[in-house]
Write an enzyme that holds these catalytic residues in place. Sequence first.
Site, PDB file in Angstrom:
ATOM      1  N   PRO A 274      73.360  38.691  -1.521  1.00  0.00           N
ATOM      2  CA  PRO A 274      72.242  39.635  -1.599  1.00  0.00           C
ATOM      3  C   PRO A 274      72.114  40.394  -2.908  1.00  0.00           C
ATOM      4  CG  PRO A 274      74.016  40.537  -0.273  1.00  0.00           C
ATOM      5  CD  PRO A 274      74.421  39.135  -0.602  1.00  0.00           C
TER       6      PRO A 274
ATOM      7  N   ASP B  50      66.671  31.473  -9.049  1.00  0.00           N
ATOM      8  CA  ASP B  50      65.539  32.219  -8.501  1.00  0.00           C
ATOM      9  C   ASP B  50      65.378  33.546  -9.237  1.00  0.00           C
ATOM     10  OD1 ASP B  50      65.028  30.266  -6.648  1.00  0.00           O
ATOM     11  OD2 ASP B  50      66.044  31.271  -4.997  1.00  0.00           O
TER      12      ASP B  50
ATOM     13  N   LYS C 142      59.880  33.087  -8.019  1.00  0.00           N
ATOM     14  CA  LYS C 142      58.733  33.061  -7.109  1.00  0.00           C
ATOM     15  C   LYS C 142      58.443  34.479  -6.660  1.00  0.00           C
ATOM     16  CE  LYS C 142      59.631  28.448  -5.230  1.00  0.00           C
ATOM     17  NZ  LYS C 142      59.889  27.655  -4.006  1.00  0.00           N
TER      18      LYS C 142
ATOM     19  N   GLY D  38      69.203  33.332  -4.141  1.00  0.00           N
ATOM     20  CA  GLY D  38      69.589  34.584  -3.512  1.00  0.00           C
ATOM     21  C   GLY D  38      69.991  34.357  -2.064  1.00  0.00           C
ATOM     22  N   GLY D  39      70.942  35.146  -1.580  1.00  0.00           N
ATOM     23  CA  GLY D  39      71.383  35.008  -0.200  1.00  0.00           C
ATOM     24  C   GLY D  39      72.085  33.695   0.039  1.00  0.00           C
ATOM     25  N   ASP D  40      71.684  32.994   1.087  1.00  0.00           N
ATOM     26  CA  ASP D  40      72.240  31.690   1.427  1.00  0.00           C
ATOM     27  C   ASP D  40      71.168  30.628   1.215  1.00  0.00           C
ATOM     28  OD1 ASP D  40      74.521  30.184   3.122  1.00  0.00           O
ATOM     29  OD2 ASP D  40      72.551  29.451   3.738  1.00  0.00           O
TER      30      ASP D  40
ATOM     31  N   ILE E 243      68.944  29.666   4.384  1.00  0.00           N
ATOM     32  CA  ILE E 243      68.223  30.669   5.174  1.00  0.00           C
ATOM     33  C   ILE E 243      67.042  31.152   4.346  1.00  0.00           C
ATOM     34  CG2 ILE E 243      68.318  32.900   6.350  1.00  0.00           C
ATOM     35  CD1 ILE E 243      71.210  32.442   6.940  1.00  0.00           C
TER      36      ILE E 243
ATOM     37  N   ALA F 183      71.225  37.604   3.067  1.00  0.00           N
ATOM     38  CA  ALA F 183      70.704  38.954   2.884  1.00  0.00           C
ATOM     39  C   ALA F 183      70.853  39.770   4.159  1.00  0.00           C
ATOM     40  CB  ALA F 183      69.244  38.888   2.446  1.00  0.00           C
TER      41      ALA F 183
ATOM     42  N   MET G  80      60.973  38.815   3.934  1.00  0.00           N
ATOM     43  CA  MET G  80      59.684  38.709   3.230  1.00  0.00           C
ATOM     44  C   MET G  80      58.550  39.367   4.024  1.00  0.00           C
ATOM     45  SD  MET G  80      60.141  34.729   1.991  1.00  0.00           S
ATOM     46  CE  MET G  80      60.682  34.197   3.639  1.00  0.00           C
TER      47      MET G  80
ATOM     48  N   GLY H  77      69.320  45.641  -0.819  1.00  0.00           N
ATOM     49  CA  GLY H  77      70.639  45.848  -0.248  1.00  0.00           C
ATOM     50  C   GLY H  77      71.774  45.331  -1.104  1.00  0.00           C
TER      51      GLY H  77
END
Length: 266
Positions: free
Chosen positions: A24, A47, A69, A100-102, A105, A131, A181, A210
């Site tokens: 995250p 990203d 994006k 970002g994140g996984d 997901i 996230a 989102m 976060g």
Amino acid sequence: MAISASSFPVRTRVGTVHLVGAGPGDPELLTLRAARLLGQAGLVVHDGLVAPEILALTHPDAEMISVAKARSRHSMPQDQINALLVREALAGRDVVRLKGGDPFIFGRGGEEAEACRAAGVPVEVVPGISAAVGCAAEAGLPLTHRGLSSAVTFVAGQCKGLTDQNWAGLAGHDRTLVIYMGVATAADIAEKLIADGITPAMPVAVLEKGTRADSRTLVSCLADLGRLVAEERVQSPALIVVGDVVRQIEPDGIKARFAPELETIA
């Protein structure tokens, strides 16, 4: 659009595309494998929401390509990202695709892996802290909690046809709903959930940026979600968490609170 190996000139060696989760935002939440790959990579396709502190961990000589994006504004469409990964791998380069994140997901990692494998390119997936998990942990918000929630659902809040989706039963008694989102459509999301049967008084948390230095935890009830996001000028990346588990957030960690009935959070 299908991508075949015959679409590109192939060298003797085919590189590997590493789909790497950046987590995250906090670089200390990277997996050891992710950090090692970043330090060795010659090419990183990343990203826009990947934190600068994480990008700073890449090899000094690495080529960096941003495929950022934003809502209704993409620097590179997804099919072109797929083609980029395939082209570079077939040219013999190992590619770190940093997300970002996984990656799996709401990261379109599945689409990129599919495109690469169809073209004969090996793919390795390096999971990241999602996230939802990372941001909730920072806020002290348990996504499951005995007596409050035994099920968690992840949904995307800016999908086309939002009003056509049936979210009934995804939040409420013994359930937690995590919305990715959803900042731009927060008011519509609240209206939809209420129409689908969720009480307007259901606790809601907005977890903005976060695990980063400028993170914020904002709390409201569902009926006031749109007003909270608008008046606090919430910016992406941010998650919306709906459910009674929001009441477990430590009061000292809350940066803004709407709705008097939530003053009892403890």
